[in-house]
Write a protein that holds these residues in place. Structure first.
Motif, PDB file in Angstrom:
ATOM      1  N   PHE A 135      71.818  90.234  58.609  1.00 51.05           N
ATOM      2  CA  PHE A 135      71.920  90.439  57.204  1.00 51.05           C
ATOM      3  C   PHE A 135      73.377  90.695  56.766  1.00 51.05           C
ATOM      4  CE2 PHE A 135      72.005  94.208  54.071  1.00 51.05           C
ATOM      5  CZ  PHE A 135      71.601  93.633  53.007  1.00 51.05           C
ATOM      6  N   VAL A 136      74.243  91.420  57.671  1.00 44.31           N
ATOM      7  CA  VAL A 136      75.665  91.429  57.007  1.00 44.31           C
ATOM      8  C   VAL A 136      76.302  90.110  56.668  1.00 44.31           C
ATOM      9  CG1 VAL A 136      77.825  92.389  57.935  1.00 44.31           C
ATOM     10  CG2 VAL A 136      75.905  93.558  58.443  1.00 44.31           C
ATOM     11  N   GLU A 137      75.853  89.187  57.679  1.00 44.25           N
ATOM     12  CA  GLU A 137      76.627  87.829  57.362  1.00 44.25           C
ATOM     13  C   GLU A 137      76.157  87.274  55.728  1.00 44.25           C
ATOM     14  OE1 GLU A 137      75.385  85.956  61.239  1.00 44.25           O
ATOM     15  OE2 GLU A 137      76.429  84.365  60.587  1.00 44.25           O
ATOM     16  N   VAL A 138      74.967  87.386  55.775  1.00 42.00           N
ATOM     17  CA  VAL A 138      74.248  86.901  54.383  1.00 42.00           C
ATOM     18  C   VAL A 138      74.728  87.688  53.374  1.00 42.00           C
ATOM     19  CG1 VAL A 138      72.280  86.682  53.390  1.00 42.00           C
ATOM     20  CG2 VAL A 138      72.379  85.647  55.625  1.00 42.00           C
ATOM     21  N   ALA A 139      74.949  88.974  53.602  1.00 48.15           N
ATOM     22  CA  ALA A 139      75.644  89.689  52.346  1.00 48.15           C
ATOM     23  C   ALA A 139      76.734  89.266  52.176  1.00 48.15           C
ATOM     24  CB  ALA A 139      75.565  91.310  52.786  1.00 48.15           C
ATOM     25  N   TYR A 140      77.830  89.193  53.053  1.00 50.68           N
ATOM     26  CA  TYR A 140      79.087  88.604  53.168  1.00 50.68           C
ATOM     27  C   TYR A 140      78.742  87.245  52.238  1.00 50.68           C
ATOM     28  CZ  TYR A 140      83.769  87.209  54.224  1.00 50.68           C
ATOM     29  OH  TYR A 140      85.299  86.871  53.864  1.00 50.68           O
ATOM     30  N   LEU A 141      78.036  86.351  52.602  1.00 48.70           N
ATOM     31  CA  LEU A 141      78.031  84.972  51.984  1.00 48.70           C
ATOM     32  C   LEU A 141      77.530  85.126  50.471  1.00 48.70           C
ATOM     33  CD1 LEU A 141      77.519  81.843  52.180  1.00 48.70           C
ATOM     34  CD2 LEU A 141      74.950  82.497  52.562  1.00 48.70           C
ATOM     35  N   LEU A 142      76.775  85.985  50.176  1.00 51.04           N
ATOM     36  CA  LEU A 142      76.265  86.210  48.838  1.00 51.04           C
ATOM     37  C   LEU A 142      77.524  86.893  48.070  1.00 51.04           C
ATOM     38  CD1 LEU A 142      72.804  87.370  49.046  1.00 51.04           C
ATOM     39  CD2 LEU A 142      73.386  85.636  48.200  1.00 51.04           C
ATOM     40  N   LEU A 143      78.311  87.665  48.441  1.00 50.10           N
ATOM     41  CA  LEU A 143      79.185  88.528  47.809  1.00 50.10           C
ATOM     42  C   LEU A 143      80.488  87.463  47.797  1.00 50.10           C
ATOM     43  CD1 LEU A 143      78.829  91.681  49.831  1.00 50.10           C
ATOM     44  CD2 LEU A 143      78.800  91.658  47.292  1.00 50.10           C
ATOM     45  N   ILE A 144      80.896  86.918  48.810  1.00 46.27           N
ATOM     46  CA  ILE A 144      82.227  86.117  48.728  1.00 46.27           C
ATOM     47  C   ILE A 144      81.957  84.728  48.314  1.00 46.27           C
ATOM     48  CG2 ILE A 144      84.159  85.602  50.117  1.00 46.27           C
ATOM     49  CD1 ILE A 144      83.783  88.759  49.794  1.00 46.27           C
ATOM     50  N   GLY A 145      80.857  84.014  48.682  1.00 44.85           N
ATOM     51  CA  GLY A 145      80.594  82.582  48.386  1.00 44.85           C
ATOM     52  C   GLY A 145      80.635  81.639  49.802  1.00 44.85           C
ATOM     53  N   GLU A 146      81.225  82.378  50.839  1.00 44.55           N
ATOM     54  CA  GLU A 146      81.160  81.612  52.095  1.00 44.55           C
ATOM     55  C   GLU A 146      80.577  82.206  53.057  1.00 44.55           C
ATOM     56  OE1 GLU A 146      82.213  78.375  52.108  1.00 44.55           O
ATOM     57  OE2 GLU A 146      82.713  78.089  50.148  1.00 44.55           O
ATOM     58  N   LEU A 147      80.219  81.610  54.037  1.00 43.81           N
ATOM     59  CA  LEU A 147      79.822  82.272  55.326  1.00 43.81           C
ATOM     60  C   LEU A 147      80.985  82.981  56.105  1.00 43.81           C
ATOM     61  CD1 LEU A 147      76.948  79.682  56.748  1.00 43.81           C
ATOM     62  CD2 LEU A 147      76.990  82.362  56.325  1.00 43.81           C
ATOM     63  N   PRO A 148      81.132  83.993  56.616  1.00 45.59           N
ATOM     64  CA  PRO A 148      82.169  84.561  57.238  1.00 45.59           C
ATOM     65  C   PRO A 148      82.899  83.886  58.536  1.00 45.59           C
ATOM     66  CG  PRO A 148      80.171  86.274  57.579  1.00 45.59           C
ATOM     67  CD  PRO A 148      79.845  84.855  56.694  1.00 45.59           C
ATOM     68  N   THR A 149      83.837  83.945  58.829  1.00 44.73           N
ATOM     69  CA  THR A 149      84.269  83.521  60.000  1.00 44.73           C
ATOM     70  C   THR A 149      84.297  84.828  60.992  1.00 44.73           C
ATOM     71  OG1 THR A 149      86.488  84.364  59.978  1.00 44.73           O
ATOM     72  CG2 THR A 149      86.297  82.177  59.263  1.00 44.73           C
ATOM     73  N   GLN A 150      84.151  84.512  62.220  1.00 47.62           N
ATOM     74  CA  GLN A 150      83.735  85.622  63.221  1.00 47.62           C
ATOM     75  C   GLN A 150      84.922  86.901  62.878  1.00 47.62           C
ATOM     76  OE1 GLN A 150      81.327  85.890  65.868  1.00 47.62           O
ATOM     77  NE2 GLN A 150      82.076  88.008  65.309  1.00 47.62           N
ATOM     78  N   LYS A 151      86.185  86.482  62.489  1.00 44.67           N
ATOM     79  CA  LYS A 151      87.021  87.609  62.119  1.00 44.67           C
ATOM     80  C   LYS A 151      86.465  88.317  61.047  1.00 44.67           C
ATOM     81  CE  LYS A 151      91.882  88.834  61.499  1.00 44.67           C
ATOM     82  NZ  LYS A 151      91.277  90.054  60.649  1.00 44.67           N
ATOM     83  N   GLN A 152      86.410  87.450  59.884  1.00 42.60           N
ATOM     84  CA  GLN A 152      86.040  88.003  58.715  1.00 42.60           C
ATOM     85  C   GLN A 152      84.713  88.965  58.901  1.00 42.60           C
ATOM     86  OE1 GLN A 152      85.527  84.387  56.845  1.00 42.60           O
ATOM     87  NE2 GLN A 152      87.450  84.490  55.604  1.00 42.60           N
ATOM     88  N   LEU A 153      83.640  88.467  59.741  1.00 45.60           N
ATOM     89  CA  LEU A 153      82.559  89.270  59.877  1.00 45.60           C
ATOM     90  C   LEU A 153      82.834  90.677  60.718  1.00 45.60           C
ATOM     91  CD1 LEU A 153      79.507  89.189  59.583  1.00 45.60           C
ATOM     92  CD2 LEU A 153      79.456  88.204  61.810  1.00 45.60           C
ATOM     93  N   ASN A 154      83.748  90.380  61.674  1.00 49.81           N
ATOM     94  CA  ASN A 154      84.341  91.886  62.462  1.00 49.81           C
ATOM     95  C   ASN A 154      84.775  92.658  61.362  1.00 49.81           C
ATOM     96  OD1 ASN A 154      83.481  90.360  64.585  1.00 49.81           O
ATOM     97  ND2 ASN A 154      85.407  89.850  65.495  1.00 49.81           N
ATOM     98  N   ASP A 155      85.666  92.283  60.745  1.00 48.41           N
ATOM     99  CA  ASP A 155      86.492  92.952  59.563  1.00 48.41           C
ATOM    100  C   ASP A 155      85.552  93.723  58.775  1.00 48.41           C
ATOM    101  OD1 ASP A 155      88.745  92.247  60.830  1.00 48.41           O
ATOM    102  OD2 ASP A 155      89.513  91.019  59.004  1.00 48.41           O
ATOM    103  N   PHE A 156      84.429  92.810  58.230  1.00 51.16           N
ATOM    104  CA  PHE A 156      83.540  93.499  57.250  1.00 51.16           C
ATOM    105  C   PHE A 156      82.880  94.550  57.849  1.00 51.16           C
ATOM    106  CE2 PHE A 156      79.437  92.582  54.409  1.00 51.16           C
ATOM    107  CZ  PHE A 156      80.212  93.415  53.190  1.00 51.16           C
ATOM    108  N   ARG A 157      82.187  94.311  59.209  1.00 49.03           N
ATOM    109  CA  ARG A 157      81.322  95.418  60.001  1.00 49.03           C
ATOM    110  C   ARG A 157      82.186  96.655  60.143  1.00 49.03           C
ATOM    111  NH1 ARG A 157      78.755  91.008  64.073  1.00 49.03           N
ATOM    112  NH2 ARG A 157      76.940  90.924  63.009  1.00 49.03           N
ATOM    113  N   GLU A 158      83.594  96.374  60.379  1.00 53.14           N
ATOM    114  CA  GLU A 158      84.506  97.526  60.463  1.00 53.14           C
ATOM    115  C   GLU A 158      84.408  98.293  59.053  1.00 53.14           C
ATOM    116  OE1 GLU A 158      86.048  98.949  62.626  1.00 53.14           O
ATOM    117  OE2 GLU A 158      87.443 100.285  61.310  1.00 53.14           O
ATOM    118  N   LEU A 159      84.116  97.622  58.233  1.00 59.21           N
ATOM    119  CA  LEU A 159      84.404  98.415  56.750  1.00 59.21           C
ATOM    120  C   LEU A 159      83.224  99.234  56.508  1.00 59.21           C
ATOM    121  CD1 LEU A 159      86.044  95.677  54.472  1.00 59.21           C
ATOM    122  CD2 LEU A 159      86.872  97.989  55.147  1.00 59.21           C
TER     123      LEU A 159
END
Ligand code: CMC
Length: 393
Positions: free
Chosen positions: A46-70
């Motif tokens: 779900f977090v990956e898809v949330a990022y996709l909807l919000l930002i417009g692109e699927l996250p890279t592993q680093k972007q996903l990790n950063d988002f999870r950290e937030l």
């Protein structure tokens, strides 16, 4: 002055341009940012898809990790907010608590709403994370159990389940199958273009109010049984059929009677004129999850039989009434131990990325940004003479 086209229920009115979700109701296609819902539900969190909807692109592993950290960083709510929970009546519906508490967030985090590109992941993470905490706390308060705080070591969904079900006397063990199913359900709810609650978020936001208040209004709209509240209403209907010794005939007859307001909840959709693709995925997940959890719920058999009867009935066929996203989701939530009055809260948690993305898309489209203000066709009395109070008979 001028000619106004009446479109009650906005059956055929486009209110905005949007790049978030594509929906073809004739073919049963649903894509987020160009990706098929089936693929996302099968392969993403779900977090990956949330990022996709919000930002417009699927996250890279680093972007996903950063988002999870937030998401972890912002999981707590201000301790003072916890006192609010004490002042709701014990049987207050969790949806009422949620919309109130989300509106209240504005007082504690006034800096948190902005349209800026750089701040978006942070703002979105705070909302996603805090609303998840509020949702779990409202449940704990409603059953009178001590609150369970979020943990750094758990995933978004794992954390929610732990906050819901962990008890001092019986520690909760996060079940991977339950986490996987919750991810899937939240993904399926994450956006659905200009549905009633999302349009509400946009309309309220267009008046210039903050993001929390706009989302709080969206939560209120979602609560309705014709919208997100349908997932609770479906299970209540299936339970009533069960109590009535599976008298399907009675309920089908009521649903078809034009003089009876009863409807087959979980059936029909404004846009889909075929199977709702989300319902197909949920139906499959339902059987799988119940099996994995070793749950034998008579409501699943009742739902399948009801679907079968309705899909072979001319009334439903001629009106293109198929199961929608809410028809099977409640049965899965039940199997996961989620109480019935929390079902629509689960829907709200899932819809958050959509609401935030739409609010922001509207705010950034400065060329078209103006207050939402539909017109009407007036058919009341013509202008007439005033009669003073003492002369009125
Ligand atoms: N049971 C019986 N008849 C129905 C149903 C139903 N569930 N849904 C629509 N109809 C009939 C309706 O009576 C009408 O018949 P007629 O042409 O003879 O007057 C015809 O089908 C068209 O219905 P409508 O009310 O004009 O359709 P709508 O697009 O305005 O409403 C709906 C869409 C979803 C509100 C409606 O289908 C409904 O009330 N469904 C049950 C509630 C439900 O499951 N809601 C969840 C929707 S999906 C998730 C979400 O949006 O959150």
């Amino acid at each position: 002055t001028g000619y106004i086209t009446l479109d009650s229920g906005y059956m055929n009115t486009g209110s905005c341009n949007s790049q978030i979700t594509f929906l073809d109701g004739e073919k049963g296609i649903l894509n987020y940012r160009g990706y098929e819902i089936e693929t996302l539900a099968e392969n993403c969190s779900f977090v990956e898809v949330a990022y996709l909807l919000l930002i417009g692109e699927l996250p890279t592993q680093k972007q996903l990790n950063d988002f999870r950290e937030l998401l972890s960083r912002y999981a707590l709510i201000h301790e003072d907010m916890i006192h609010f929970f004490d002042h709701f009546p014990p049987n207050a519906p969790p949806m009422a608590i949620l919309s109130n508490m989300v509106n209240t967030l504005q007082n504690y985090y006034p800096e948190m709403t902005s349209e800026s590109e750089e701040e978006l992941p942070e703002i979105a993470a705070r909302i996603l994370s805090k609303i998840r905490t509020i949702a779990a706390f409202s449940y704990k308060k409603s059953v009178g159990h001590p609150l369970v705080y979020p943990r750094y070591d758990l995933s978004y969904c794992g954390n929610f389940l732990n906050m819901m079900f962990d008890k001092p006397v019986k520690p909760y063990v996060v079940h991977p199958e339950v986490v996987a199913t919750l991810n899937k359900l939240l993904i399926l709810h994450a956006d659905h273009e200009q549905n009633c609650s999302t349009s509400t978020v946009r309309l309220v936001g267009s008046a210039g109010v903050n993001l929390y208040t706009s989302i709080s209004a969206g939560i209120s709209a979602l609560w309705g049984p014709l919208h997100g509240g349908a997932n609770q209403a479906v299970v209540e209907m299936l339970m009533a059929i069960h109590r009535d010794n599976n008298d399907f005939e009675k309920y089908i007859k009521k649903a078809k009677d034009p003089n009876d307001p009863f409807r087959l909840t979980g059936f029909g959709h404004r846009v889909y004129k075929t199977f709702d693709p989300r319902a197909t995925i949920i139906k499959r997940a339902c059987a799988k999850t119940l099996k994995a959890l070793n749950v034998d719920d008579p409501l699943l058999d009742i739902a399948m039989e009801l679907e079968d009867i309705a899909r072979n009935d001319d009334y439903f066929i001629s009106r293109n009434l198929y199961p929608n996203v809410d028809f099977y989701s409640g049965i899965i939530y039940r199997a996961m131990g989620i109480p019935t009055n929390m079902f629509t809260v689960m829907f709200a948690m899932g819809r958050l990325p959509g609401w935030i993305s739409h609010w922001r898309e509207m705010m950034l489209d400065t060329k078209n940004l103006r207050i939402g203000r539909p017109r009407q066709v007036y058919d009341g009395p013509k202008q007439r003479d005033f009669i003073p109070l003492h002369e009125r008979v």
